[in-house]
Design an enzyme around this catalytic site. Structure first.
Site, PDB file in Angstrom:
ATOM      1  CB  CYS A   4       2.103   3.146   4.202  1.00 20.08           C
ATOM      2  SG  CYS A   4       2.514   2.023   2.762  1.00 20.08           S
ATOM      3  CB  CYS A   7       6.033   2.896   4.649  1.00 25.57           C
ATOM      4  SG  CYS A   7       5.827   3.773   2.943  1.00 25.57           S
ATOM      5  CG  HIS A  97       1.863  -4.223  -4.022  1.00 25.04           C
ATOM      6  ND1 HIS A  97       1.131  -3.199  -3.743  1.00 25.04           N
ATOM      7  CD2 HIS A  97       0.918  -5.169  -4.402  1.00 25.04           C
ATOM      8  CE1 HIS A  97      -0.240  -3.730  -3.749  1.00 25.04           C
ATOM      9  NE2 HIS A  97      -0.408  -4.701  -3.859  1.00 25.04           N
TER      10      HIS A  97
HETATM   11  P1  5GP Z   1      -2.784  -6.266  -3.473  1.00 25.34           P
HETATM   12  O1  5GP Z   1      -4.583  -6.998  -3.257  1.00 25.34           O
HETATM   13  O2  5GP Z   1      -2.871  -4.857  -2.832  1.00 25.34           O
HETATM   14  O3  5GP Z   1      -2.470  -6.334  -4.949  1.00 25.34           O
HETATM   15  O4  5GP Z   1      -2.006  -7.189  -2.623  1.00 25.34           O
HETATM   16  C1  5GP Z   1      -1.513  -6.848  -1.357  1.00 25.34           C
HETATM   17  C2  5GP Z   1      -0.899  -8.127  -0.930  1.00 25.34           C
HETATM   18  O5  5GP Z   1      -0.265  -7.593   0.280  1.00 25.34           O
HETATM   19  C3  5GP Z   1      -1.787  -9.381  -0.546  1.00 25.34           C
HETATM   20  O6  5GP Z   1      -1.617 -10.328  -1.443  1.00 25.34           O
HETATM   21  C4  5GP Z   1      -1.513  -9.604   0.818  1.00 25.34           C
HETATM   22  O7  5GP Z   1      -1.589 -10.871   1.327  1.00 25.34           O
HETATM   23  C5  5GP Z   1      -0.235  -8.821   0.973  1.00 25.34           C
HETATM   24  N1  5GP Z   1      -0.140  -8.407   2.476  1.00 25.34           N
HETATM   25  C6  5GP Z   1      -0.995  -7.462   3.075  1.00 25.34           C
HETATM   26  N2  5GP Z   1      -0.412  -7.212   4.307  1.00 25.34           N
HETATM   27  C7  5GP Z   1       0.915  -7.856   4.298  1.00 25.34           C
HETATM   28  C8  5GP Z   1       1.904  -7.674   5.681  1.00 25.34           C
HETATM   29  O8  5GP Z   1       1.690  -7.452   6.653  1.00 25.34           O
HETATM   30  N3  5GP Z   1       2.875  -8.739   5.309  1.00 25.34           N
HETATM   31  C9  5GP Z   1       3.065  -9.524   3.968  1.00 25.34           C
HETATM   32  N4  5GP Z   1       4.274  -9.987   3.967  1.00 25.34           N
HETATM   33  N5  5GP Z   1       2.107  -9.172   3.238  1.00 25.34           N
HETATM   34  C10 5GP Z   1       0.973  -8.487   3.184  1.00 25.34           C
HETATM   35 ZN    ZN Z   2       4.209   2.943   1.689  1.00 24.63          ZN
END
Ligand code: 5GP
Ligand code: ZN
Length: 111
Positions: A4, A7, A97
């Site tokens: 993850c 995590c 999140h």
């Molecule tokens: P979701 O689309 O799942 O609601 O949002 C996931 C968010 O996590 C996305 O906006 C993406 O840009 C962010 N994200 C994904 N991987 C990483 C990472 O490794 N570091 C950071 N800071 N943000 C991430």
């Molecule tokens: Zn996690």
């Protein structure tokens, strides 16, 4: 949880720009910002989404969001809080999140 990405961020195995941390909650800058200010707020305990969230965790997160909004000075102009749950909603990271978006006129769907 192994594999993850959030995590791994909690465990500092991969770097991130942390803006807030307490015993139960971490917040860091989104790697692909959709607004001038785009923060991610997560519980330190792994759970996949809202479907696994308990009231203590949600309370901790929203108390943190309240503090972060003031700390980042977005409380006056306003901000948006979003959580995507499941593929159909566009959830790409399966660790609960909340997105905080601010710093622009938030007319459109951004996450
Ligand atoms: P979701 O689309 O799942 O609601 O949002 C996931 C968010 O996590 C996305 O906006 C993406 O840009 C962010 N994200 C994904 N991987 C990483 C990472 O490794 N570091 C950071 N800071 N943000 C991430
Ligand atoms: Zn996690």
């Amino acid at each position: 949880m192994e594999d993850c990405i959030f995590c791994k961020i909690i465990n500092k195995e991969i770097p991130s720009n942390i803006v807030y941390e307490d015993e139960n909650v971490l917040s860091f800058k989104d790697i692909n910002p959709q607004a001038p200010i785009h923060l991610i707020v997560i519980p330190k305990r792994h759970m996949t989404s809202v479907l696994e969230a308990d009231s203590k965790t949600v309370g901790d997160i929203f108390e943190a969001i309240n503090k972060i909004a003031k700390q980042e000075k977005i409380d006056k102009d306003g901000f948006r809080v979003i959580t995507n749950c499941g593929k159909g909603a566009g959830q790409t990271v399966n660790h609960l999140h909340f997105h905080i978006l601010a710093g622009a006129k938030l007319d459109e769907k951004m996450c």
